[in-house]
Design an enzyme around this catalytic site. Structure first.
Site, PDB file in Angstrom:
ATOM      1  N   ASP A  51      43.955 -79.051-115.813  1.00  0.00           N
ATOM      2  CA  ASP A  51      44.969 -79.359-116.831  1.00  0.00           C
ATOM      3  C   ASP A  51      45.414 -80.812-116.750  1.00  0.00           C
ATOM      4  O   ASP A  51      46.557 -81.136-117.089  1.00  0.00           O
ATOM      5  CB  ASP A  51      46.178 -78.443-116.639  1.00  0.00           C
ATOM      6  CG  ASP A  51      46.829 -78.630-115.265  1.00  0.00           C
ATOM      7  OD1 ASP A  51      46.112 -78.973-114.310  1.00  0.00           O
ATOM      8  OD2 ASP A  51      48.049 -78.435-115.157  1.00  0.00           O
ATOM      9  N   LYS A  93      53.692 -72.511-106.858  1.00  0.00           N
ATOM     10  CA  LYS A  93      52.628 -73.478-106.574  1.00  0.00           C
ATOM     11  C   LYS A  93      53.249 -74.679-105.858  1.00  0.00           C
ATOM     12  O   LYS A  93      53.729 -75.614-106.499  1.00  0.00           O
ATOM     13  CB  LYS A  93      51.958 -73.921-107.883  1.00  0.00           C
ATOM     14  CG  LYS A  93      50.914 -75.029-107.691  1.00  0.00           C
ATOM     15  CD  LYS A  93      50.006 -75.169-108.881  1.00  0.00           C
ATOM     16  CE  LYS A  93      49.087 -76.365-108.720  1.00  0.00           C
ATOM     17  NZ  LYS A  93      48.002 -76.384-109.680  1.00  0.00           N
ATOM     18  N   SER A 142      46.426 -84.329-117.569  1.00  0.00           N
ATOM     19  CA  SER A 142      46.899 -84.954-118.812  1.00  0.00           C
ATOM     20  C   SER A 142      45.927 -86.074-119.184  1.00  0.00           C
ATOM     21  O   SER A 142      45.066 -86.454-118.371  1.00  0.00           O
ATOM     22  CB  SER A 142      48.297 -85.514-118.594  1.00  0.00           C
ATOM     23  OG  SER A 142      48.228 -86.519-117.607  1.00  0.00           O
ATOM     24  N   GLY A 184      46.116 -84.479-103.200  1.00  0.00           N
ATOM     25  CA  GLY A 184      45.554 -85.690-102.601  1.00  0.00           C
ATOM     26  C   GLY A 184      44.982 -85.488-101.202  1.00  0.00           C
ATOM     27  O   GLY A 184      44.520 -86.433-100.564  1.00  0.00           O
ATOM     28  N   GLU A 192      56.023 -74.891-110.084  1.00  0.00           N
ATOM     29  CA  GLU A 192      55.385 -75.892-109.211  1.00  0.00           C
ATOM     30  C   GLU A 192      56.333 -77.016-108.818  1.00  0.00           C
ATOM     31  O   GLU A 192      56.445 -78.025-109.512  1.00  0.00           O
ATOM     32  CB  GLU A 192      54.148 -76.502-109.899  1.00  0.00           C
ATOM     33  CG  GLU A 192      53.439 -77.498-108.992  1.00  0.00           C
ATOM     34  CD  GLU A 192      52.184 -78.132-109.603  1.00  0.00           C
ATOM     35  OE1 GLU A 192      51.861 -77.823-110.762  1.00  0.00           O
ATOM     36  OE2 GLU A 192      51.549 -78.938-108.908  1.00  0.00           O
ATOM     37  N   LYS A 237      49.207 -75.727-119.026  1.00  0.00           N
ATOM     38  CA  LYS A 237      50.276 -76.616-118.544  1.00  0.00           C
ATOM     39  C   LYS A 237      51.217 -76.856-119.712  1.00  0.00           C
ATOM     40  O   LYS A 237      50.776 -77.239-120.796  1.00  0.00           O
ATOM     41  CB  LYS A 237      49.645 -77.940-118.108  1.00  0.00           C
ATOM     42  CG  LYS A 237      50.611 -79.077-117.850  1.00  0.00           C
ATOM     43  CD  LYS A 237      49.818 -80.389-117.822  1.00  0.00           C
ATOM     44  CE  LYS A 237      50.683 -81.610-117.693  1.00  0.00           C
ATOM     45  NZ  LYS A 237      51.159 -81.783-116.327  1.00  0.00           N
TER      46      LYS A 237
HETATM   47  P1  13P Z   1      45.820 -81.109-107.215  1.00  0.00           P
HETATM   48  O1  13P Z   1      45.255 -79.925-106.490  1.00  0.00           O
HETATM   49  O2  13P Z   1      44.809 -82.177-107.520  1.00  0.00           O
HETATM   50  O3  13P Z   1      47.081 -81.616-106.559  1.00  0.00           O
HETATM   51  O4  13P Z   1      46.230 -80.610-108.667  1.00  0.00           O
HETATM   52  C1  13P Z   1      46.891 -79.437-108.805  1.00  0.00           C
HETATM   53  C2  13P Z   1      47.833 -79.538-109.933  1.00  0.00           C
HETATM   54  O5  13P Z   1      47.741 -78.773-110.857  1.00  0.00           O
HETATM   55  C3  13P Z   1      48.876 -80.567-109.877  1.00  0.00           C
HETATM   56  O6  13P Z   1      49.839 -80.322-110.867  1.00  0.00           O
END
Ligand code: 13P
Length: 340
Positions: free
Chosen positions: A22, A217, A24, A261, A175, A95
């Site tokens: 998702d 999350k 952006s 990361g 999240e 998202k």
């Molecule tokens: P990462 O696992 O690359 O952190 O991405 C997950 C995600 O959806 C961040 O909002």
């Protein structure tokens, strides 16, 4: 609400986790820049098509988070992406936040926007096939950060989003991401993450959200990426579990970590170490973006001729994370061919 409980549980089914696809427009451009590919609508579509048509991924992938543009796009044969995923038994999600923006009167803290008009957008996304949603808040660790102001305003917004999702019949993935950039210690990461989680669950409760129809999350509890001494796999697993046992109610069916990361191998090893202990009150799973996609993105390089290699790379990472769901991952598996 029972269909929400079922969707939430399906997303954390044994051996499976979520692919976050998702990104952006700004984020996918960054990812494409890293492989020297122009971020056109067709390139973005082709790349996502490659991921979603990977045969066998459904053995390890329970759901995919799409972006507004992506949920309106279709596979090369004309099948809308949401329908394609659904036909493989993968739950489509979306998202719905509009990004983290500067929080007024702070220095460098953020508030996630996107509540205005959200009820209408959720209805539209449900019509387009989404069964769950995602909203990401971000917090940094530093002197005076995250501030109580940032912690509570974002918790309030996350809960408003979650309540609207449940009203619309979508499972909210909540999240709150404490960013791991900086020189902070494991203890500082744990303290910040605990404060954030505590506020989130107070607001979710106050705003009448039924936790059984949600997923969390979060970040894992890590030493800062620039810290002089960094905690190892076992310490990270222990610190993360300790923090979640203190702050996450057992009614939450699953915790689906973001990778944030970490290298793909670290993200898999940390999840594996947590799943080697237990049983825990919640399923411990993944909702990785970079840690599932990085090798596939590199193998693809924007060239359709590399499609099979890229799909194999993605399937391999999905398989390893699937093994980590049972605590059965080992470093040796990194070198195994996916077909083995
Ligand atoms: P990462 O696992 O690359 O952190 O991405 C997950 C995600 O959806 C961040 O909002």
């Amino acid at each position: 609400m029972t269909h929400l409980y079922e969707t939430a549980r399906a997303l954390v089914a044994p051996g499976k986790g979520i692919l976050a696809a998702d990104e952006s427009d700004g984020t996918i451009k960054k990812r494409f820049d890293s492989i020297g590919v122009e971020s056109t609508e067709e390139n973005r579509r082709a790349y996502r098509d490659l991921l979603f048509t990977t045969e066998g991924a459904e053995e390890f992938i329970s759901g995919v988070i799409l972006y507004d543009e992506t949920i309106r796009q279709s596979s090369a044969d004309g099948t809308p992406f949401a329908r394609l995923l659904e036909s493989k038994g993968i739950v489509p999600g979306i998202k719905v936040d509009k990004g983290a923006k500067p929080l007024a009167l702070t220095e460098g803290e953020t508030i996630t926007e996107g509540l205005d008009g959200l009820r209408g957008r959720l209805e539209e996304y449900r019509g387009l096939g989404a069964r769950f949603a995602k909203w990401r808040a971000t917090y940094s660790i530093g002197p005076g950060k995250p501030s109580e102001y940032c912690v509570w305003t974002n918790a309030h917004a996350l809960a408003r989003y979650a309540a609207l999702c449940q009203e619309a019949g979508l499972v909210p993935i909540v999240e709150p991401e404490v960013l791991m950039d900086g020189r902070h210690t494991l203890e500082e990461a744990s303290k910040a993450t605990g404060r954030v989680l505590q506020a989130v669950y107070v607001e979710l409760h106050d705003q009448r959200v039924d936790l059984r129809g949600t997923l969390l999350k979060p970040n894992m509890v890590l030493s800062g990426y620039e810290a002089p001494v960094r905690a190892g796999v076992r310490e990270v697993a222990e610190a993360t579990l300790e923090c979640f046992y203190r702050h996450v109610p057992a009614a939450v069916p699953g915790i689906v970590f973001l990778s944030g990361g970490q290298s793909d191998e670290d993200a898999t090893a940390h999840l594996n170490a947590m799943n080697q202990t237990g049983p825990h009150p919640w399923e411990l799973s993944f909702s990785y973006g970079r840690a599932l996609q990085a090798p596939a993105l590199k193998a693809w390089g924007g060239d359709a001729a590399n499609l099979t290699d890229a799909q194999q790379a993605y399937l391999h990472r999905a398989k390893l994370n699937g093994a980590a769901r049972f605590g059965r991952y080992s470093e040796d598996m990194e070198r195994e061919a996916v077909a083995a």
